[in-house]
Design an enzyme around this catalytic site. Structure first.
Site, PDB file in Angstrom:
ATOM      1  N   ILE A   1       0.851  -1.186   0.000  1.00 49.27           N
ATOM      2  CA  ILE A   1       0.000   0.000   0.000  1.00 49.27           C
ATOM      3  C   ILE A   1       0.887   1.236   0.000  1.00 49.27           C
ATOM      4  O   ILE A   1       1.828   1.340   0.789  1.00 49.27           O
ATOM      5  CB  ILE A   1      -0.917   0.012   1.239  1.00 49.27           C
ATOM      6  N   GLU A   2       0.588   2.189  -0.880  1.00 43.71           N
ATOM      7  CA  GLU A   2       1.327   3.452  -0.936  1.00 43.71           C
ATOM      8  C   GLU A   2       0.324   4.607  -0.928  1.00 43.71           C
ATOM      9  O   GLU A   2      -0.321   4.892  -1.940  1.00 43.71           O
ATOM     10  CB  GLU A   2       2.176   3.524  -2.211  1.00 43.71           C
ATOM     11  N   THR A   3       0.160   5.252   0.215  1.00 47.24           N
ATOM     12  CA  THR A   3      -0.660   6.463   0.214  1.00 47.24           C
ATOM     13  C   THR A   3       0.121   7.576  -0.468  1.00 47.24           C
ATOM     14  O   THR A   3       1.353   7.548  -0.524  1.00 47.24           O
ATOM     15  CB  THR A   3      -1.042   6.880   1.638  1.00 47.24           C
TER      16      THR A   3
END
Length: 600
Positions: A295-297
């Site tokens: 996950i990469e915000t």
């Protein structure tokens, strides 16, 4: 400008936020109390988690699973219903285990604050208790604790808050998200023990991007199907793109597959695969036969949006698992059986490097208008985005991969007992092996390694072996007593191959742990080599011809007296007897494996 975010989405996220909190609320998290301007220290984080665990003793358990180089405890939270708070109980209950980790890069810390909120809403406020109906959550709030505590305002120049953030490396300046295979760091050793204890079915690793500006507040990555057991590839395709991410977007977010732009100066040139491998979290999960989600915000969105994005995506994944836990368990079981069966084929091999599929696919990018200006400072292009002008780009995606180099998968590998650095890593990863009780003469396949070249600069404390020529040879060899035998007919076959084979880009050889094999320990005096060269040319005219041709074609060689003499020395028995470049990890076929004497 950085930090500007679509008003509609901010409103939606506020409406969908976990709870409306006020400073007086009993269970408000430290980040919520500051309106997400700040993130709590490790002591404050652990104190909050302790309160949660004390409030829900049948649902939450707090443990220490390691100690950092600076002496700090590494904390993990276990969340489960029905008291299934141990690996034995979780597996006996038939519940998949989901490992969620935050803060492996401590400046990218949304997952920590999202996790505090999620555990609260699962176990204490009762808002989302159903997420644990059919699964067990193993949650690491801060993986790189020393890096987290090395906090300041100037570590993430590309990022929009919080006010202070941790440092990317741990206290020994190692990037833990490059350490999964080589396992240099104490934190990695502790994590591997945790993994081997719980044997999770899914790993979720939470990060923050760098790079371009665009509309999505979150991007995600899963390993290419060619890197995965078939059952895991199938499960991930359905669970992520088919279920969890659409559910996440219905919560008011904009999501996208991972955006690695081919040219950061011009996003219209398309995206490509960033090149994950076993040194990375999801790459390591793949060689452990397990599902993984990165996950990469998005760095430029407000910290509140990034935390809520992390909260909602983990919630979405847990809801996907909750709806069909048997599917994930089945995928894991079939993946283990697949790995254990690979070596049964007569010419078994496993891909260890991958190349881009040359055929791109169309991709829709939700971005912003941008300008390109010639810079009088850098001399390159200066890119600026206008977040007031949303723009959709139809571009190309080279995300798909194809197998490239494959490594042979033997019936077993044999490692002489003196190579303790290799055996130590087997122990760290929990790879099973036996030891020969007596010396044994057997037929083996050994890789002869020549023409090594190393990287010019260190990477993660190593000068990596960049390239080497590999030539398999068959020979009779005496394996001494204590030789380690690693069989490939078990679930750790792909893991062992990536650790032990010279072709694997994250093998111990490539990381430089066996560089000594390329060093000749005996040498010849120039006056002696002069005589040797003349004798060898007299006995072998073709050698004389080859030498003279090299002198003519290679000026650097011609000008190097030592290299000219070594041309002959390296072709003589005086050099070959030293076994320079003989890879010490050898391969055994099934017939040889059956002839080995009893093991220790």
């Amino acid at each position: 400008m950085p930090g500007i975010f679509p008003a509609r989405l901010l409103f939606t996220l506020a409406a969908l936020s976990p709870v409306v909190v006020h400073a007086k609320d009993t269970w408000i998290t430290p980040a919520e109390a500051s309106s997400f301007r700040t993130t709590p220290s490790y002591a404050e984080t652990v104190a909050y988690l302790r309160r949660l665990a004390d409030a829900a003793p049948g649902t939450l358990r707090m443990e220490t699973f390691g100690t950092t180089p600076e002496g700090r405890p590494m904390t993990v939270m276990i969340a489960a219903k029905d008291g299934d708070l141990t690996p034995a109980k979780a597996h006996a209950a038939g519940k998949p285990v989901i490992l969620v980790q935050a803060g492996i890069h401590p400046g990218e810390i949304e997952g920590k604050d999202a996790g505090l909120m999620l555990l609260r809403d699962i176990a204490v406020t009762g808002r989302l208790p159903h997420l644990l109906d059919h699964a067990v959550l193993v949650y690491i709030p801060v993986y790189s604790v020393d890096g987290h505590e090395n906090s300041g305002p100037y570590f993430r120049i590309n990022q929009n808050g919080p006010e202070k953030m941790g440092f990317r490396g741990q206290s020994q300046y190692l990037n833990l998200n490059r350490d999964y295979v080589k396992a240099d760091a104490p934190e990695t050793r502790a994590w591997l023990t945790l993994w081997n204890t719980w044997r999770p079915d899914l790993l979720v690793d939470i990060h923050t991007t760098d790079g371009a500006d665009y509309q999505p507040d979150l991007t995600w990555y899963a390993e290419d199907p060619h890197k995965l057991p078939p059952s895991i590839a199938a499960w991930q395709g359905h669970a992520f793109a088919g279920d969890a991410i659409p559910r996440f977007e219905k919560m008011g977010h904009i999501a996208s597959p991972y955006l690695e732009f081919r040219d950061g100066r011009d996003i219209t040139k398309g995206i490509e695969n960033f090149g994950s491998g076993p040194r990375f979290s999801t790459g390591y999960a793949a060689i452990r036969n397990r599902a993984g989600l990165l996950i990469e915000t998005h760095m430029l969105k407000p910290y509140a949006v990034r935390v809520r994005g992390s909260y909602d995506v983990v919630r979405s994944v847990l809801e996907t698992v909750d709806e069909d836990p048997a599917a994930l368990l089945k995928a894991s079981k079939e993946a283990d059986a697949w790995a254990a069966s690979l070596s049964a084929g007569p010419e078994a091999s496993v891909p260890v490097t991958f190349k881009k599929d040359p055929s791109p696919k169309p991709f829709t990018l939700k971005g912003f208008a941008f300008t390109q200006t010639k810079s009088d400072i850098s001399g390159d292009i200066w890119v600026r985005y206008d977040t007031s002008q949303k723009k959709t780009y139809e571009i190309q995606s080279w995300n798909d991969l194809l197998p490239d180099v494959s490594a042979p998968l033997p019936a077993a590998w044999a490692i002489p007992p003196q190579w303790t650095v290799v055996i130590d890593r087997l122990d760290a990863h929990g790879i099973p092996y036996t030891r020969l009780a007596t010396a044994t003469r057997v037929k083996v396949v050994r890789d002869e390694l020549t023409q090594p070249t190393w990287a010019d600069k260190p990477f993660e404390g190593h000068h990596m072996l960049r390239d080497v020529a590999i030539a398999p040879t068959r020979e009779d060899m005496t394996l001494p007593a204590g030789t380690v035998i690693v069989r490939a007919d078990n679930t750790d076959a792909v893991l062992a191959l990536n650790l032990l084979d010279a072709r694997a880009p994250d093998s111990l050889l490539r990381w430089g742990y066996l560089d000594a094999i390329f060093e000749a320990k005996e040498y010849g005096e120039p006056r002696v080599l002069e005589a040797l060269a003349r004798k060898m040319m007299a006995e072998d005219p073709s050698l004389k011809t080859a030498f003279e041709a090299k002198v003519k074609s290679d000026p650097a060689f011609a000008a190097n007296a030592r290299a000219r003499l070594m041309f002959f020395f390296e072709r003589s028995p005086w050099y070959t007897a030293q076994k320079v470049g003989a890879y010490p990890v050898v391969r055994l076929n099934a017939a040889t494996l059956q002839t080995l004497p009893p093991s220790l």
